[in-house]
Design a protein around this motif. Structure first.
Motif, PDB file in Angstrom:
ATOM      1  N   UNK A 192      -6.712 -32.811 -30.744  1.00  0.00           N
ATOM      2  CA  UNK A 192      -8.075 -32.122 -30.618  1.00  0.00           C
ATOM      3  C   UNK A 192      -7.726 -30.890 -30.118  1.00  0.00           C
ATOM      4  N   UNK A 193      -7.017 -30.693 -29.114  1.00  0.00           N
ATOM      5  CA  UNK A 193      -6.754 -29.249 -28.813  1.00  0.00           C
ATOM      6  C   UNK A 193      -5.950 -28.632 -29.965  1.00  0.00           C
ATOM      7  N   UNK A 194      -5.144 -28.990 -30.685  1.00  0.00           N
ATOM      8  CA  UNK A 194      -4.696 -28.271 -31.747  1.00  0.00           C
ATOM      9  C   UNK A 194      -5.830 -27.759 -32.941  1.00  0.00           C
ATOM     10  N   UNK A 195      -6.567 -28.850 -33.217  1.00  0.00           N
ATOM     11  CA  UNK A 195      -7.595 -28.253 -33.942  1.00  0.00           C
ATOM     12  C   UNK A 195      -8.466 -27.179 -33.571  1.00  0.00           C
ATOM     13  N   UNK A 196      -8.925 -27.283 -32.038  1.00  0.00           N
ATOM     14  CA  UNK A 196      -9.883 -26.354 -31.513  1.00  0.00           C
ATOM     15  C   UNK A 196      -8.894 -24.899 -31.539  1.00  0.00           C
ATOM     16  N   UNK A 197      -7.574 -24.857 -31.070  1.00  0.00           N
ATOM     17  CA  UNK A 197      -7.218 -23.589 -31.249  1.00  0.00           C
ATOM     18  C   UNK A 197      -6.884 -23.091 -32.525  1.00  0.00           C
ATOM     19  N   UNK A 198      -6.635 -23.935 -33.450  1.00  0.00           N
ATOM     20  CA  UNK A 198      -6.520 -23.539 -34.835  1.00  0.00           C
ATOM     21  C   UNK A 198      -7.740 -22.824 -35.477  1.00  0.00           C
ATOM     22  N   UNK A 199      -8.667 -23.599 -35.074  1.00  0.00           N
ATOM     23  CA  UNK A 199     -10.037 -23.020 -35.667  1.00  0.00           C
ATOM     24  C   UNK A 199     -10.472 -21.898 -35.030  1.00  0.00           C
ATOM     25  N   UNK A 200     -10.386 -21.626 -33.771  1.00  0.00           N
ATOM     26  CA  UNK A 200     -10.547 -20.549 -33.145  1.00  0.00           C
ATOM     27  C   UNK A 200      -9.915 -19.215 -33.348  1.00  0.00           C
ATOM     28  N   UNK A 201      -8.553 -19.386 -33.454  1.00  0.00           N
ATOM     29  CA  UNK A 201      -7.965 -18.358 -33.986  1.00  0.00           C
ATOM     30  C   UNK A 201      -7.809 -17.963 -35.259  1.00  0.00           C
ATOM     31  N   UNK A 202      -7.965 -19.055 -36.397  1.00  0.00           N
ATOM     32  CA  UNK A 202      -8.213 -18.731 -37.641  1.00  0.00           C
ATOM     33  C   UNK A 202      -9.424 -17.956 -37.872  1.00  0.00           C
ATOM     34  N   UNK A 203     -10.623 -18.530 -37.315  1.00  0.00           N
ATOM     35  CA  UNK A 203     -11.870 -18.070 -37.409  1.00  0.00           C
ATOM     36  C   UNK A 203     -12.092 -16.501 -36.921  1.00  0.00           C
ATOM     37  N   UNK A 204     -11.282 -16.286 -35.974  1.00  0.00           N
ATOM     38  CA  UNK A 204     -11.105 -14.598 -35.305  1.00  0.00           C
ATOM     39  C   UNK A 204     -10.401 -13.901 -36.260  1.00  0.00           C
ATOM     40  N   UNK A 205      -9.201 -14.527 -36.671  1.00  0.00           N
ATOM     41  CA  UNK A 205      -8.456 -13.507 -37.549  1.00  0.00           C
ATOM     42  C   UNK A 205      -9.111 -13.492 -38.879  1.00  0.00           C
ATOM     43  N   UNK A 206      -9.766 -14.429 -39.648  1.00  0.00           N
ATOM     44  CA  UNK A 206     -10.486 -14.234 -40.848  1.00  0.00           C
ATOM     45  C   UNK A 206     -11.793 -13.243 -40.697  1.00  0.00           C
ATOM     46  N   UNK A 207     -12.458 -12.956 -39.558  1.00  0.00           N
ATOM     47  CA  UNK A 207     -13.300 -11.994 -39.363  1.00  0.00           C
ATOM     48  C   UNK A 207     -12.724 -10.706 -39.525  1.00  0.00           C
ATOM     49  N   UNK A 208     -11.482 -10.629 -39.374  1.00  0.00           N
ATOM     50  CA  UNK A 208     -10.959  -9.036 -39.277  1.00  0.00           C
ATOM     51  C   UNK A 208     -10.332  -8.746 -40.672  1.00  0.00           C
TER      52      UNK A 208
END
Length: 389
Positions: free
Chosen positions: A110-126
């Motif tokens: 669950x921690x891996x999914x949350x971290x990957x989703x968070x960092x991926x969403x932030x980077x995708x916004x840029x």
């Protein structure tokens, strides 16, 4: 009679027995740092876990859930950092019980999914930041690449905490699969990023293994003379946080919203932050252009005359401006230049009673308006001279 000699201690055993307190980490200090700066990862920097400290700084204590977990895990972290025999024995037993790899825990996934989703969403916004560097770049392609990089890094860094390791190639390969099928979209949607993080986590799970010589590393920490790496870890932590901050703020600016409520209709709506910020800049365009010209002039003067001379001039002008404002405030209160604090309080009390709106109820409207303006001037002058608000 035979003389029985005491067995000689090895250097590591002797060092562990006589290890000075400054070479060990303390649980009380770790808990204190958790309270003071837990969301920024200060306690993990103290416990010589720089990667986890950076992750806490990026995710605000892993969305505050990690702080609750750390309340129970800090004693174990302290034992591992100090090379405690109990931590070594526990790790050796786990390795013997699971020689092919660490046991699978739902919390780690669950921690891996949350971290990957968070960092991926932030980077995708840029994705639009790429156009600032290269105007001819395709933001769609770079958006998918940024999502892939953010998800891969988030899944890998969480999966490689402690004595466990996952392969970066497996995490990258898993994150690449869903992005290939979603490449036709203009922007990576939130659901696509979450799906990418899930598949990357599952793929990385096939490469779970123990860190090489993890038990031996813990043993070597016992009694080993080492300098405290807290300051160095703090430096690495804040370099990582400052490096990530522009991506986070740009993502919030580009796609963030604020909940608002219309006072007339009572309807709740979500206002894009970008529209609010753009409106503020548009309404204050003249002030912003003036500031730009001022800073440009200061920069040119620094190049021509030197930084120190320009800063000295700014300091002198600032003092002169503050002195002029103080003299104007004293004139408003009817005091001479250089009056002391007692005289200022006495004059303010006298004038505030004289021009208070409650004392002008029977006066004409013009007189009441004039008194209100005068009372406001007196109040501002008193706040300026006493620094009270």
């Amino acid at each position: 009679p035979d003389v029985v000699c005491c067995p000689r201690e090895s250097p590591n055993e002797a060092g562990a027995r006589r290890a000075p307190w400054r070479e060990m980490v303390n649980a009380l200090v770790a808990y204190a740092l958790l309270i003071v700066g837990g969301p920024t990862g200060l306690h993990h920097a103290y416990l010589r876990r720089p990667a986890q400290a950076a992750l806490w700084g990026w995710t605000f204590g892993f969305f505050l859930l990690g702080l609750v977990r750390d309340l129970f895990c800090i004693p174990r972290y302290v034992r591992e950092c100090n090379g405690d025999p109990r931590a070594v024995e526990s790790l050796e037993e786990q390795i013997k019980a699971h020689p092919k790899g660490p046991p699978r825990h739902l919390s780690r996934y669950v921690a891996q999914i949350l971290a990957g989703w968070y960092l991926g969403a932030i980077m995708g916004c840029c994705d639009r930041l790429v156009q600032w560097v290269d105007p001819d770049a395709d933001p769609e392609v770079h958006g998918h690449l940024l999502v892939w990089a953010g998800v891969t890094f988030g899944v890998w860094i969480v999966g490689s905490q402690g004595p466990e390791r996952v392969s970066l190639l497996y995490a990258a390969g898993g994150a690449l699969v869903p992005l290939i099928f979603s490449a036709s979209q203009e922007e990576p949607a939130g659901n696509d990023v979450l799906l990418t993080a899930c598949i990357s986590t599952i793929a990385s799970g096939f490469s779970r293994s123990w860190a090489p010589h993890s038990a031996q590393v813990l043993k070597q920490r016992r009694g080993r003379k080492r300098r405290c790496g807290f300051c160095w870890n703090i430096f690495k932590l804040y370099v990582a946080v400052i490096g990530f901050a522009p991506f986070l703020f740009y993502g919030i600016y580009q796609y963030g919203t604020l909940p608002l409520r219309n006072e007339k209709t009572g309807v709740r709506m979500r206002m894009p932050i970008k529209h609010m910020v753009d409106k503020v800049f548009a309404d204050n365009e003249s002030e912003i252009s003036y500031l730009k010209e001022a800073f440009s002039h200061i920069y040119e003067e620094m190049q021509r005359r030197g930084v120190r001379e320009v800063l000295d001039d700014l300091y002198k002008h600032t003092n002169r401006y503050a002195e002029n404002e103080a003299n104007k405030a004293l004139e408003t209160l009817g005091l001479p230049h250089g009056a002391d604090a007692a005289a200022v309080r006495k004059a303010f009390r006298k004038l505030s009673i004289k021009y208070h709106p409650d004392r002008q109820m029977k006066a004409s409207p013009e007189k009441r308006e004039e008194s209100a303006v005068k009372f406001e001037e007196i109040r501002k002058a008193y706040e300026l001279l006493t620094n009270k608000k």
